[in-house]
Scaffold this active site. Structure first.
Site, short mmCIF file in Angstrom:
data_model
loop_
_atom_site.label_atom_id
_atom_site.label_comp_id
_atom_site.label_asym_id
_atom_site.label_seq_id
_atom_site.Cartn_x
_atom_site.Cartn_y
_atom_site.Cartn_z
N THR A 1 0.92 -1.20 -0.07
CA THR A 1 0.06 0.10 0.22
C THR A 1 0.94 1.19 0.04
O THR A 1 0.43 2.09 -0.77
CB THR A 1 -0.81 0.13 1.27
OG1 THR A 1 -0.23 -0.08 2.30
CG2 THR A 1 -2.12 -0.96 1.25
N PHE B 1 -6.71 -5.33 -0.61
CA PHE B 1 -7.94 -5.64 -0.83
C PHE B 1 -9.20 -5.55 0.05
O PHE B 1 -10.37 -4.92 -0.50
CB PHE B 1 -7.96 -7.46 -0.69
CG PHE B 1 -8.72 -8.07 -1.95
CD1 PHE B 1 -8.62 -8.10 -3.08
CD2 PHE B 1 -9.71 -8.83 -0.94
CE1 PHE B 1 -9.46 -8.75 -3.78
CE2 PHE B 1 -10.52 -9.61 -1.99
CZ PHE B 1 -10.44 -9.44 -3.33
N ASP C 1 2.28 -8.55 -7.44
CA ASP C 1 2.71 -6.93 -8.31
C ASP C 1 4.12 -7.09 -8.61
O ASP C 1 4.63 -6.16 -9.09
CB ASP C 1 2.14 -6.06 -7.18
CG ASP C 1 2.79 -6.37 -5.76
OD1 ASP C 1 3.89 -7.26 -5.73
OD2 ASP C 1 2.23 -5.55 -4.95
N HIS D 1 0.01 -16.47 -5.33
CA HIS D 1 -1.36 -16.48 -5.97
C HIS D 1 -0.99 -15.87 -7.51
O HIS D 1 -1.49 -15.05 -8.38
CB HIS D 1 -2.00 -15.40 -5.37
CG HIS D 1 -2.83 -15.71 -4.04
ND1 HIS D 1 -3.20 -14.94 -3.11
CD2 HIS D 1 -2.99 -16.92 -3.61
CE1 HIS D 1 -3.51 -15.71 -2.01
NE2 HIS D 1 -3.44 -16.86 -2.46
N CYS E 1 -1.37 -19.03 -21.06
CA CYS E 1 -2.38 -19.85 -21.42
C CYS E 1 -2.70 -20.91 -20.79
O CYS E 1 -1.79 -21.44 -20.14
CB CYS E 1 -1.60 -20.56 -22.88
SG CYS E 1 -2.92 -21.80 -23.53
N CYS F 1 -4.41 -18.10 -27.15
CA CYS F 1 -2.89 -18.61 -27.34
C CYS F 1 -2.30 -18.46 -28.54
O CYS F 1 -2.87 -19.11 -29.76
CB CYS F 1 -2.72 -19.83 -26.68
SG CYS F 1 -0.85 -20.50 -26.57
P1 NAD Z 1 -5.88 -7.93 2.65
O1 NAD Z 1 -6.25 -6.74 2.12
O2 NAD Z 1 -6.68 -8.97 3.12
O3 NAD Z 1 -5.13 -7.28 4.12
C1 NAD Z 1 -4.06 -6.67 4.11
C2 NAD Z 1 -3.84 -6.09 5.49
O4 NAD Z 1 -2.59 -4.92 5.50
C3 NAD Z 1 -5.01 -5.27 6.22
O5 NAD Z 1 -5.39 -5.87 7.33
C4 NAD Z 1 -4.40 -3.86 6.29
O6 NAD Z 1 -4.96 -3.34 7.57
C5 NAD Z 1 -3.06 -4.04 6.36
N1 NAD Z 1 -2.32 -2.89 5.98
C6 NAD Z 1 -2.49 -2.02 4.79
N2 NAD Z 1 -1.50 -1.13 4.55
C7 NAD Z 1 -0.92 -1.22 5.42
C8 NAD Z 1 0.66 -0.70 5.99
N3 NAD Z 1 0.82 0.53 5.41
N4 NAD Z 1 1.05 -1.08 7.31
C9 NAD Z 1 0.44 -2.03 8.13
N5 NAD Z 1 -0.71 -2.43 7.66
C10 NAD Z 1 -1.12 -2.25 6.49
O7 NAD Z 1 -4.60 -8.63 2.03
P2 NAD Z 1 -4.31 -10.12 1.97
O8 NAD Z 1 -4.46 -10.67 3.13
O9 NAD Z 1 -3.05 -9.98 1.14
O10 NAD Z 1 -5.42 -10.72 1.02
C11 NAD Z 1 -5.67 -10.04 -0.22
C12 NAD Z 1 -5.68 -11.05 -1.66
O11 NAD Z 1 -5.60 -10.03 -2.58
C13 NAD Z 1 -4.49 -11.65 -1.52
O12 NAD Z 1 -4.51 -12.98 -1.92
C14 NAD Z 1 -3.45 -10.88 -2.86
O13 NAD Z 1 -3.61 -11.94 -3.90
C15 NAD Z 1 -4.57 -9.95 -3.42
N6 NAD Z 1 -4.17 -8.74 -3.61
C16 NAD Z 1 -3.04 -8.56 -3.99
C17 NAD Z 1 -2.39 -7.22 -4.08
C18 NAD Z 1 -0.85 -6.88 -4.59
O14 NAD Z 1 -0.32 -7.69 -5.46
N7 NAD Z 1 -0.25 -5.91 -4.15
C19 NAD Z 1 -3.33 -5.99 -3.66
C20 NAD Z 1 -4.51 -6.43 -3.59
C21 NAD Z 1 -4.87 -7.83 -3.25
ZN ZN Z 2 -1.40 -22.31 -25.36
#
Ligand code: NAD
Ligand code: ZN
Length: 246
Positions: free
Chosen positions: A25, A32, A101, A118, A126, A151
């Site tokens: 973030t 999410f 990411d 993930h 593909c 593909c």
């Molecule tokens: P989640 O959104 O469920 O939880 C994120 C947690 O991080 C929250 O509890 C929040 O309070 C905390 N948080 C956010 N910013 C923070 C900071 N700066 N300092 C401290 N805490 C902070 O995320 P999850 O558990 O990873 O599950 C979400 C699913 O969505 C994952 O499976 C992922 O694959 C996908 N996703 C990925 C991305 C990415 O790749 N960056 C982004 C969004 C969702």
């Molecule tokens: Zn293929």
């Protein structure tokens, strides 16, 4: 509290870092579950729906390119850099991530030390033959034809290389994550609500196997009650202090 984490890292023989959306973030990628997030407005499409219809595939790609507008320019932040330093010093054997990411790779951590549960959203694959397709190619064709990509080799369905809800977990990554988890004596879960299974099972496995469990997250998580140390704080400043980044 970060002092305690630093001490435990110093004492650890072999640590594992487990990350979720919260570590990214501070790079400008919304997580999410925080309220008002991008994903509450553009919910992800289930795997079955993606397979079922052309329309859904077109919609999935439209949303993907829309979301990518906020993601493409993202760079690793202090939290990623701190984790990279801990890997570099040999203390952390693996980074298990739920993130898609590519920012752990971009922070300089060697690919073989990163386990992506993930998948990865910075390229496509593909679903039949596994051939990698670059997003630039997909986008160019999508914009020209308005059709979801197929593909180049086999004509199969091309999908972002992420694991969608309803899609099977990647076997090799799950196995590697389990091995790394069972071999560690310190497991540090960072920036995850720990609500998504099976990913959130790894901290539980670590704890049951006798490792110390540390959780660093702004808000309470599902697993705070079993952790040995819970730090409710911001990731960048906290990990920056732990890894002694300037
Ligand atoms: P989640 O959104 O469920 O939880 C994120 C947690 O991080 C929250 O509890 C929040 O309070 C905390 N948080 C956010 N910013 C923070 C900071 N700066 N300092 C401290 N805490 C902070 O995320 P999850 O558990 O990873 O599950 C979400 C699913 O969505 C994952 O499976 C992922 O694959 C996908 N996703 C990925 C991305 C990415 O790749 N960056 C982004 C969004 C969702
Ligand atoms: Zn293929």
């Amino acid at each position: 509290m970060s002092g305690e984490l630093r001490e435990w890292l110093a004492e650890a023989r072999r640590a594992v870092v487990f990350t979720g959306a919260g570590i990214s973030t501070e790079s400008g990628i919304p997580d999410f579950r925080s309220p008002g997030g991008l994903w509450t407005k553009m919910s992800p499409i289930d795997f079955d729906d993606f397979l079922r219809s052309e329309d859904m595939r077109r919609e999935a790609w439209r949303r993907k390119f829309e979301i990518d507008k906020t993601i493409v320019s993202a760079e690793p932040n202090k939290g990623h850099m701190a984790v990279a330093k801990l890997v570099d010093t040999g203390k952390v054997s693996h980074v298990i991530t739920q993130n898609i990411d590519n920012l752990h790779q971009n922070s300089g951590i060697p690919a073989e030390k990163i386990i992506e549960l993930h998948g990865n959203g910075t390229y496509a694959k593909c679903l039949d033959c596994g051939l990698r397709h670059e997003l630039a190619w997909v986008k160019m064709n999508f914009e020209a034809s308005g059709e979801a990509p197929t593909c180049r080799e086999c004509g199969g369905i091309v999908k972002s290389a992420t694991i969608s809800f309803g899609q099977a977990m990647p076997e090799a990554e799950m196995r590697r994550a389990e091995e790394a988890t069972l071999a560690c004596d310190l497991f540090v879960a960072i920036g995850s609500s720990l609500k998504v299974f099976p990913a959130a099972g790894f901290p539980i496995i670590a704890k049951r196997n006798g490792a110390r469990l540390v959780i660093l997250n702004r808000e309470p998580t599902e697993l705070d009650r079993i952790a040995d140390l819970v730090i409710h704080d911001e990731i960048g400043p906290t990990l920056g202090a732990v890894a002694m980044l300037n």
